[in-house]
Design a protein around this motif. Structure first.
Motif, PDB file in Angstrom:
ATOM      1  N   MET A  73       0.878  -1.177   0.000  1.00 35.14           N
ATOM      2  CA  MET A  73       0.000   0.000   0.000  1.00 35.14           C
ATOM      3  C   MET A  73       0.914   1.224   0.000  1.00 35.14           C
ATOM      4  N   CYS A  74       1.027   1.871  -1.155  1.00 35.83           N
ATOM      5  CA  CYS A  74       1.968   2.989  -1.322  1.00 35.83           C
ATOM      6  C   CYS A  74       1.263   4.241  -1.823  1.00 35.83           C
ATOM      7  N   ASN A  75       1.702   5.364  -1.334  1.00 30.51           N
ATOM      8  CA  ASN A  75       1.325   6.669  -1.851  1.00 30.51           C
ATOM      9  C   ASN A  75       2.282   7.668  -1.232  1.00 30.51           C
ATOM     10  N   LYS A 101      -3.746   4.677   3.681  1.00 30.18           N
ATOM     11  CA  LYS A 101      -2.941   3.468   3.459  1.00 30.18           C
ATOM     12  C   LYS A 101      -3.047   2.510   4.643  1.00 30.18           C
ATOM     13  N   SER A 144      -5.028  -0.968   4.820  1.00 27.26           N
ATOM     14  CA  SER A 144      -4.246  -2.176   5.105  1.00 27.26           C
ATOM     15  C   SER A 144      -4.881  -2.984   6.226  1.00 27.26           C
ATOM     16  N   ASP A 154       2.433  -2.041   4.610  1.00 24.18           N
ATOM     17  CA  ASP A 154       1.918  -0.686   4.818  1.00 24.18           C
ATOM     18  C   ASP A 154       3.101   0.275   4.764  1.00 24.18           C
ATOM     19  N   THR A 197      10.357   2.712   0.458  1.00 19.67           N
ATOM     20  CA  THR A 197       9.207   2.399  -0.403  1.00 19.67           C
ATOM     21  C   THR A 197       9.665   1.707  -1.681  1.00 19.67           C
TER      22      THR A 197
END
Length: 159
Positions: A30-32, A39, A43, A149, A158
């Motif tokens: 779960m990336c942003n 996120k 998750s 996460d 990341t």
């Protein structure tokens, strides 16, 4: 078919079939780069829903803020071994880092502020893009899903 409050029919997702065995896990990140977009909330909720259907789920808290760790009831400040330990101390067994939560079929690899030092250490590491993958290979066959996460950035962790 179920109906809503106005009497209209709507489709639901079918319940997944029960499993005869667990693993190998599908690994999802779960990336942003922006914080506050959900996120961690996503998750935890996706992991919770999967675990209620009998799937074994591991959340890897890869954010130095440790929100997923705290959100699943683990005190991040009192945990001795975290995902940071798993990345940089190969003598520690990953199974000793994974914490069982109060929820059936749902485990977490916790994180705390120590993980913020990982960015600096990873700069000089050879094969740094594969370090987390090698850690997760040790437990992949024990879970049906592993949800990572990530922190709100596009830094080395990341990537």
């Amino acid at each position: 078919m179920p109906t809503d409050l106005l009497g209209r029919d709507y489709e639901t997702f079918p319940a997944p079939e029960p499993l005869r065995q667990h693993g190998p896990a599908r690994i999802m990140a779960m990336c942003n780069q922006k914080g506050g977009v959900g996120k961690t909330t996503s998750s935890i909720n996706i992991a919770g829903a999967l675990s209620q259907y009998g799937r074994r789920v591991l959340i890897v808290d890869f954010d130095p803020q440790g929100a997923a760790t705290v959100g699943l009831g683990v005190n991040a400040n009192t945990v001795e071994n975290t995902v940071y330990t798993a990345l940089f101390d190969p003598s520690v067994d990953v199974h000793d880092i994974v914490q069982h939560t109060q929820f059936e079929n749902l485990d977490i690899m916790p994180a705390n502020i120590d993980l913020s030092a990982a960015e600096v250490q990873l700069v000089t590491e050879v094969g740094r893009e594969q370090i987390l993958a090698s850690v997760l290979r040790q437990v992949r066959d024990e879970y049906d899903a592993i949800i990572i996460d990530c922190q709100p950035s596009l830094g080395l962790l990341t990537v």
